[in-house]
Design an enzyme around this catalytic site. Structure first.
Site, mmCIF file in Angstrom:
data_model
loop_
_atom_site.group_PDB
_atom_site.id
_atom_site.type_symbol
_atom_site.label_atom_id
_atom_site.label_comp_id
_atom_site.label_asym_id
_atom_site.label_seq_id
_atom_site.Cartn_x
_atom_site.Cartn_y
_atom_site.Cartn_z
ATOM 1 N N VAL A 46 -55.360 39.336 -72.019
ATOM 2 C CA VAL A 46 -54.961 40.335 -71.234
ATOM 3 C C VAL A 46 -55.520 39.305 -69.644
ATOM 4 C CG1 VAL A 46 -55.367 42.429 -70.066
ATOM 5 C CG2 VAL A 46 -55.754 42.479 -72.151
ATOM 6 N N CYS A 47 -56.070 38.702 -69.818
ATOM 7 C CA CYS A 47 -56.503 37.714 -68.037
ATOM 8 C C CYS A 47 -55.207 37.147 -67.986
ATOM 9 C CB CYS A 47 -57.308 36.888 -68.813
ATOM 10 S SG CYS A 47 -59.134 37.441 -69.425
ATOM 11 N N PRO A 48 -54.573 36.860 -68.834
ATOM 12 C CA PRO A 48 -52.841 36.394 -67.536
ATOM 13 C C PRO A 48 -51.850 37.370 -67.239
ATOM 14 C CG PRO A 48 -53.106 35.794 -70.179
ATOM 15 C CD PRO A 48 -53.976 36.119 -69.995
ATOM 16 N N LEU A 51 -53.609 38.340 -63.846
ATOM 17 C CA LEU A 51 -53.218 37.275 -62.793
ATOM 18 C C LEU A 51 -52.225 36.841 -62.537
ATOM 19 C CD1 LEU A 51 -56.035 34.655 -64.268
ATOM 20 C CD2 LEU A 51 -56.528 35.601 -62.345
#
Length: 187
Positions: A46-48, A51
């Site tokens: 999920v993080c990328p 970001l």
């Protein structure tokens, strides 16, 4: 513990920023709006997406006088390796702070003690170093950078226009409210 309205605590960190390792401290945020965008870890799922979404709004945020600091408990070296290897992360032009000693995650109260990772959390800090907006979501729920921009615009408006507040779904240029006894029960 109430965090809205509190001041950020002192910190020193190293950022991967536009191809360089750069020292960053709380004093670098003084006099301007800042976003601290915590995420659990580099090289994840999920993080990328979050970001990259934030990278797509970075120019808009810069136009509002806002600097962005993405923060995870990874090192600045890991941030560089991820930036160099991921097309999504490669779009990032804002600071990626390493917080391997957990100073920032502890300062903002988002460290998961059992894993050493940060929660998925966003903090908007005003030019005086005071936290005006915060959002924390569960591990599987990604954030929306357009909504973050909307909230920042509202916070900037309220700061510049004392006595005015922004109602739900307020967009720049829309009507605001002036709280008073005359409005009680009429909205």
């Amino acid at each position: 513990m109430g965090i809205i309205g509190s001041s950020i605590k002192p910190f020193n960190a190293t950022s991967y920023y536009q191809g360089k390792f750069v020292p960053v401290s709380d004093t670098d945020t003084q006099g301007k709006w800042a976003v601290f965008f915590f995420y659990p870890a580099d090289f994840t799922f999920v993080c990328p997406t979050e970001l990259e979404d934030l990278a797509n709004q970075y120019e808009v945020l810069q136009g509002l006088g806002v600097e962005v600091y993405a923060v995870s408990t990874d090192t600045h070296f890991s941030h560089k390796a991820w930036h160099d290897s991921s097309p999504a992360i490669g779009k990032i032009n804002y600071h990626m702070l390493g917080d391997q000693n957990h100073v920032l995650a502890n300062n903002f109260g988002v460290l998961r003690e059992n894993s050493g990772l940060a929660d998925r959390a966003t903090f908007v800090v005003d030019p005086d170093g005071v936290i005006q907006v915060m959002e924390i979501t569960s591990e599987g729920v990604g954030r929306n950078a357009e909504e973050l921009v909307r909230k920042i615009k509202a916070a900037v408006y309220v700061r510049a226009n004392p006595g005015q507040v922004c109602p739900a779904k307020w967009e720049e240029g829309a009507e605001t409210l002036a709280p008073s006894i005359e409005l009680v029960g009429k909205i």
